[in-house]
Design a protein around this motif. Structure first.
Motif, PDB file in Angstrom:
ATOM      1  N   LEU A 152       0.819  -1.204   0.000  1.00  0.00           N
ATOM      2  CA  LEU A 152       0.000   0.000   0.000  1.00  0.00           C
ATOM      3  C   LEU A 152       0.856   1.259   0.000  1.00  0.00           C
ATOM      4  CD1 LEU A 152      -2.754  -0.918   2.638  1.00  0.00           C
ATOM      5  CD2 LEU A 152      -2.784  -1.282   0.160  1.00  0.00           C
ATOM      6  N   ALA A 153       0.380   2.257  -0.725  1.00  0.00           N
ATOM      7  CA  ALA A 153       0.941   3.607  -0.663  1.00  0.00           C
ATOM      8  C   ALA A 153      -0.075   4.473   0.068  1.00  0.00           C
ATOM      9  CB  ALA A 153       1.200   4.155  -2.058  1.00  0.00           C
ATOM     10  N   VAL A 154       0.393   5.233   1.039  1.00  0.00           N
ATOM     11  CA  VAL A 154      -0.506   6.000   1.898  1.00  0.00           C
ATOM     12  C   VAL A 154      -0.177   7.480   1.805  1.00  0.00           C
ATOM     13  CG1 VAL A 154      -1.398   6.307   4.235  1.00  0.00           C
ATOM     14  CG2 VAL A 154      -0.597   4.041   3.487  1.00  0.00           C
ATOM     15  N   ILE A 155      -1.191   8.286   1.518  1.00  0.00           N
ATOM     16  CA  ILE A 155      -1.045   9.735   1.563  1.00  0.00           C
ATOM     17  C   ILE A 155      -1.977  10.236   2.657  1.00  0.00           C
ATOM     18  CG2 ILE A 155      -2.761  10.162  -0.272  1.00  0.00           C
ATOM     19  CD1 ILE A 155      -0.768  12.455  -1.202  1.00  0.00           C
ATOM     20  N   TYR A 156      -1.456  11.059   3.548  1.00  0.00           N
ATOM     21  CA  TYR A 156      -2.224  11.406   4.736  1.00  0.00           C
ATOM     22  C   TYR A 156      -2.033  12.877   5.106  1.00  0.00           C
ATOM     23  CZ  TYR A 156       2.300  11.070   7.126  1.00  0.00           C
ATOM     24  OH  TYR A 156       3.609  11.259   7.503  1.00  0.00           O
ATOM     25  N   ASP A 157      -3.046  13.446   5.732  1.00  0.00           N
ATOM     26  CA  ASP A 157      -2.963  14.817   6.210  1.00  0.00           C
ATOM     27  C   ASP A 157      -1.962  14.913   7.359  1.00  0.00           C
ATOM     28  OD1 ASP A 157      -4.983  15.421   4.463  1.00  0.00           O
ATOM     29  OD2 ASP A 157      -6.467  15.953   5.990  1.00  0.00           O
ATOM     30  N   ASP A 192      -2.106  21.076  -4.477  1.00  0.00           N
ATOM     31  CA  ASP A 192      -1.108  20.657  -5.467  1.00  0.00           C
ATOM     32  C   ASP A 192      -0.312  19.494  -4.868  1.00  0.00           C
ATOM     33  OD1 ASP A 192       0.846  20.273  -7.331  1.00  0.00           O
ATOM     34  OD2 ASP A 192       1.675  22.315  -7.241  1.00  0.00           O
ATOM     35  N   VAL A 193      -0.677  18.297  -5.252  1.00  0.00           N
ATOM     36  CA  VAL A 193      -0.077  17.105  -4.636  1.00  0.00           C
ATOM     37  C   VAL A 193       0.573  16.193  -5.670  1.00  0.00           C
ATOM     38  CG1 VAL A 193      -1.682  17.150  -2.683  1.00  0.00           C
ATOM     39  CG2 VAL A 193      -2.283  15.856  -4.746  1.00  0.00           C
ATOM     40  N   ASP A 194       0.784  16.677  -6.873  1.00  0.00           N
ATOM     41  CA  ASP A 194       1.330  15.829  -7.941  1.00  0.00           C
ATOM     42  C   ASP A 194       2.688  15.233  -7.574  1.00  0.00           C
ATOM     43  OD1 ASP A 194      -0.686  17.670  -9.337  1.00  0.00           O
ATOM     44  OD2 ASP A 194      -0.177  16.250 -10.933  1.00  0.00           O
ATOM     45  N   ASP A 195       3.557  16.027  -6.965  1.00  0.00           N
ATOM     46  CA  ASP A 195       4.885  15.516  -6.612  1.00  0.00           C
ATOM     47  C   ASP A 195       4.779  14.431  -5.543  1.00  0.00           C
ATOM     48  OD1 ASP A 195       6.007  17.248  -8.413  1.00  0.00           O
ATOM     49  OD2 ASP A 195       6.628  18.729  -6.918  1.00  0.00           O
ATOM     50  N   ALA A 196       3.933  14.660  -4.550  1.00  0.00           N
ATOM     51  CA  ALA A 196       3.770  13.665  -3.489  1.00  0.00           C
ATOM     52  C   ALA A 196       3.213  12.368  -4.042  1.00  0.00           C
ATOM     53  CB  ALA A 196       2.847  14.211  -2.395  1.00  0.00           C
ATOM     54  N   VAL A 197       2.225  12.462  -4.934  1.00  0.00           N
ATOM     55  CA  VAL A 197       1.634  11.260  -5.539  1.00  0.00           C
ATOM     56  C   VAL A 197       2.666  10.546  -6.411  1.00  0.00           C
ATOM     57  CG1 VAL A 197      -0.069  10.471  -7.234  1.00  0.00           C
ATOM     58  CG2 VAL A 197      -0.753  12.046  -5.412  1.00  0.00           C
ATOM     59  N   ALA A 198       3.472  11.301  -7.141  1.00  0.00           N
ATOM     60  CA  ALA A 198       4.506  10.686  -7.981  1.00  0.00           C
ATOM     61  C   ALA A 198       5.484   9.886  -7.140  1.00  0.00           C
ATOM     62  CB  ALA A 198       5.234  11.768  -8.784  1.00  0.00           C
ATOM     63  N   ARG A 199       5.855  10.432  -5.974  1.00  0.00           N
ATOM     64  CA  ARG A 199       6.778   9.706  -5.101  1.00  0.00           C
ATOM     65  C   ARG A 199       6.134   8.421  -4.573  1.00  0.00           C
ATOM     66  NH1 ARG A 199       8.016  15.080  -3.585  1.00  0.00           N
ATOM     67  NH2 ARG A 199       6.625  14.985  -1.765  1.00  0.00           N
ATOM     68  N   LEU A 200       4.854   8.471  -4.282  1.00  0.00           N
ATOM     69  CA  LEU A 200       4.154   7.258  -3.835  1.00  0.00           C
ATOM     70  C   LEU A 200       4.186   6.177  -4.906  1.00  0.00           C
ATOM     71  CD1 LEU A 200       0.897   8.587  -2.111  1.00  0.00           C
ATOM     72  CD2 LEU A 200       2.918   7.644  -0.992  1.00  0.00           C
ATOM     73  N   LEU A 201       3.908   6.575  -6.124  1.00  0.00           N
ATOM     74  CA  LEU A 201       3.801   5.586  -7.203  1.00  0.00           C
ATOM     75  C   LEU A 201       5.148   4.996  -7.591  1.00  0.00           C
ATOM     76  CD1 LEU A 201       1.048   7.222  -9.457  1.00  0.00           C
ATOM     77  CD2 LEU A 201       0.811   5.550  -7.600  1.00  0.00           C
ATOM     78  N   GLU A 202       6.237   5.679  -7.251  1.00  0.00           N
ATOM     79  CA  GLU A 202       7.560   5.117  -7.516  1.00  0.00           C
ATOM     80  C   GLU A 202       7.784   3.817  -6.752  1.00  0.00           C
ATOM     81  OE1 GLU A 202      10.342   8.128  -6.484  1.00  0.00           O
ATOM     82  OE2 GLU A 202       9.940   9.372  -8.270  1.00  0.00           O
ATOM     83  N   ALA A 203       7.031   3.611  -5.681  1.00  0.00           N
ATOM     84  CA  ALA A 203       7.163   2.395  -4.870  1.00  0.00           C
ATOM     85  C   ALA A 203       6.382   1.216  -5.448  1.00  0.00           C
ATOM     86  CB  ALA A 203       6.688   2.670  -3.438  1.00  0.00           C
ATOM     87  N   ALA A 204       5.731   1.426  -6.593  1.00  0.00           N
ATOM     88  CA  ALA A 204       4.955   0.371  -7.260  1.00  0.00           C
ATOM     89  C   ALA A 204       3.937  -0.289  -6.331  1.00  0.00           C
ATOM     90  CB  ALA A 204       5.896  -0.684  -7.854  1.00  0.00           C
ATOM     91  N   PRO A 205       3.045   0.501  -5.731  1.00  0.00           N
ATOM     92  CA  PRO A 205       2.033  -0.075  -4.842  1.00  0.00           C
ATOM     93  C   PRO A 205       0.946  -0.789  -5.631  1.00  0.00           C
ATOM     94  CG  PRO A 205       1.578   2.241  -5.165  1.00  0.00           C
ATOM     95  CD  PRO A 205       2.889   1.965  -5.868  1.00  0.00           C
ATOM     96  N   ASP A 206       0.216  -1.687  -4.959  1.00  0.00           N
ATOM     97  CA  ASP A 206      -0.952  -2.288  -5.600  1.00  0.00           C
ATOM     98  C   ASP A 206      -2.259  -1.782  -4.979  1.00  0.00           C
ATOM     99  OD1 ASP A 206      -0.992  -3.623  -3.176  1.00  0.00           O
ATOM    100  OD2 ASP A 206      -0.507  -5.591  -4.008  1.00  0.00           O
ATOM    101  N   GLY A 207      -2.152  -0.755  -4.115  1.00  0.00           N
ATOM    102  CA  GLY A 207      -3.316  -0.103  -3.546  1.00  0.00           C
ATOM    103  C   GLY A 207      -2.907   1.234  -2.965  1.00  0.00           C
TER     104      GLY A 207
END
Length: 360
Positions: A152-157, A192-207
Motif C-alpha cells: 500500500l501507498a498511503v497519503i495522509y494529512d 497541489d499534490v502531484d509531486d507527493a503522488v509521484a513519489r508514492l507511485l515510484e514504490a509500485a504499490p498495488d493499492g
C-alpha cells in the motif's frame, strides 16, 4: 425536576451553509444542522409522556480547525458554558473535539461530540462516532487485504486526524502481512499534490490509501488520474464529503468508510416514516442517532443539572442504531463513552456520483 433545560449546539464546520433556523427544511432536518433531529426525538418522547420539560437550544459557531483556529472553538465552548447550558452537542471535527475535552472536564459540562477522535473521550466527553481514527484504519486494512493487496501507498494529512489514522493502519497492516510501501504527508488544505503522488507511485504499490479530513482528497484523486494509475483506492470517512458538492465525482471509484448500510432496518423505518430520499440516508442515520442520544439522556436524567444529565446519558443503553450494519446498538455506560457498538462502519464506493454499499 426543572421546568426547562438548555442544550448548547456547538457548530465548528467551516462548510456549514445554514438553512432554516428551526433546523427543518422541506419537512426534513437540514443535514448540516443537528438541531432539527434532536427536536424530532425530543418531541417523540414528549408525545410518549417520558419528557415534559421545555428544551431551549443555545447556538454557538466557531470556525474551527483546519480552516480556523483552536481558540475559536474554545471561545464558542465557553460562550455556551456562560449561557448556562446543561449539555453541549458538538464539535463535529476530531481536532476540535480534542480542543474541547479539557474544557468539558474543567467546567464539568456533559458534551456529546460527533467526530472520530476516540482520544477526546473523558468523564464529561461522550463520543458519537462519526467514524473513528482508530477503527476506520482497521476496516481499511482488512478491506484491502480482502482484495489481495499487499503493498500500500498511503497519503495522509499532516494533522492529528491523518497521523492517528496512519498509526493504526500501520499496526493492522503488520498483523495482516501488508507492507506500507510508501507514505507521504501533505497539508490538510493542499491542492497541489502531484509531486507527493509521484513519489508514492515510484514504490509500485498495488493499492492507495488516503487518510485525512478530506479537503485534500480530490487533488489526490486527480493526481492519480493524471498519472494513469487505476488500482484500488480507499479513504477514511473523508469520503462522506461526497454527499455534498462535486466531491463524489472528483473521487469517482474510491472506496471509503461510511456510517450507513442499506440493510439496516432501523434506518429504513426512519426513512420511510419521514419520506426521505435515498441521498439523505447518511444524514438521517446520523441525525436520528444523535437526536435519540440527547433525548434519551434528558429523559433518563434525575434532574437537569449538568451532573444529572451526565448520569442520564450513562443510563442510555442498547437502543437500535440507524447507523452501521443491522444489529448496531446505541448507548453509553458508567465508563463507556463510545455511543455506537458493533459493526458501525460500512464500506461503500462512489460510482458515477452515487454511493453503493460494498459486500462485507
Amino acid at each position: 425536576m426543572a421546568a426547562s433545560v438548555k442544550v448548547g449546539i456547538l457548530n465548528d464546520m467551516a462548510d456549514f451553509t445554514g438553512g432554516d433556523p428551526s433546523g427543518l427544511e422541506h419537512g426534513l432536518p437540514v443535514p448540516g444542522d443537528i438541531t432539527g433531529w434532536i427536536e424530532r426525538e425530543i418531541d417523540a418522547l414528549r408525545d410518549a409522556g417520558r419528557l415534559d420539560a421545555e428544551v431551549e437550544f443555545v447556538h454557538a459557531y466557531a470556525l474551527g480547525l483546519p480552516s480556523g483556529t483552536a481558540e475559536a472553538v474554545e471561545q464558542a465552548y465557553r460562550q455556551l458554558a456562560k449561557a448556562g447550558v446543561s449539555l453541549i452537542v458538538g464539535p463535529a471535527i476530531g481536532d476540535n473535539a480534542l480542543v474541547a475535552t479539557p474544557l468539558a472536564e474543567q467546567l464539568r459540562i456533559p458534551t456529546i461530540y460527533w467526530a472520530g477522535a476516540e482520544r477526546a473521550r473523558g468523564r464529561w466527553m461522550f463520543q458519537h462516532q462519526v467514524g473513528s481514527h482508530e477503527d476506520e484504519s482497521l476496516v481499511i486494512a482488512r478491506q484491502m487485504a480482502s482484495l489481495g493487496r499487499t503493498r500500500l501507498a498511503v497519503i495522509y494529512d499532516l494533522s492529528p486526524i491523518g497521523t492517528r489514522h496512519l498509526k493504526y493502519l500501520d499496526g493492522e497492516a503488520r498483523v495482516l502481512g501488508i507492507e506500507i510501501a510508501a507514505k507521504e504527508g501533505i497539508s490538510p488544505l493542499a491542492d497541489d499534490v502531484d509531486d507527493a503522488v509521484a513519489r508514492l507511485l515510484e514504490a509500485a504499490p498495488d493499492g492507495v490509501v488516503y487518510l485525512g479530513l478530506g479537503l485534500s482528497a480530490p487533488p489526490v484523486s486527480k493526481a492519480l488520474d493524471r498519472a494513469g494509475w487505476d488500482g484500488p483506492r480507499i479513504m477514511n470517512t473523508a469520503g462522506l464529503r461526497g454527499y455534498h458538492g462535486d466531491f463524489a465525482r472528483a473521487c469517482n471509484g474510491w472506496l471509503y468508510i461510511d456510517m450507513h448500510s442499506d440493510a439496516n432496518t432501523t434506518l429504513r423505518a426512519v426513512m420511510d416514516r419521514i419520506d426521505a430520499p435515498c441521498r439523505q440516508a447518511l444524514a438521517v442515520a446520523k441525525g436520528h442517532d444523535i437526536g435519540r442520544l440527547v433525548a434519551e439522556g434528558l429523559a433518563r436524567a434525575s434532574d437537569f443539572t449538568r451532573e444529572g444529565v451526565r448520569l442520564g446519558l450513562e443510563q442510555v443503553k442498547w437502543l437500535p442504531a440507524a447507523e452501521g450494519h443491522e444489529g448496531t446498538l446505541l448507548g453509553f455506560g458508567v465508563h463507556d463513552r463510545g455511543a455506537l457498538h458493533g459493526r458501525y462502519l460500512v464500506v461503500r464506493q462512489w460510482l458515477g456520483g452515487e454511493t453503493r454499499e460494498v459486500a462485507a
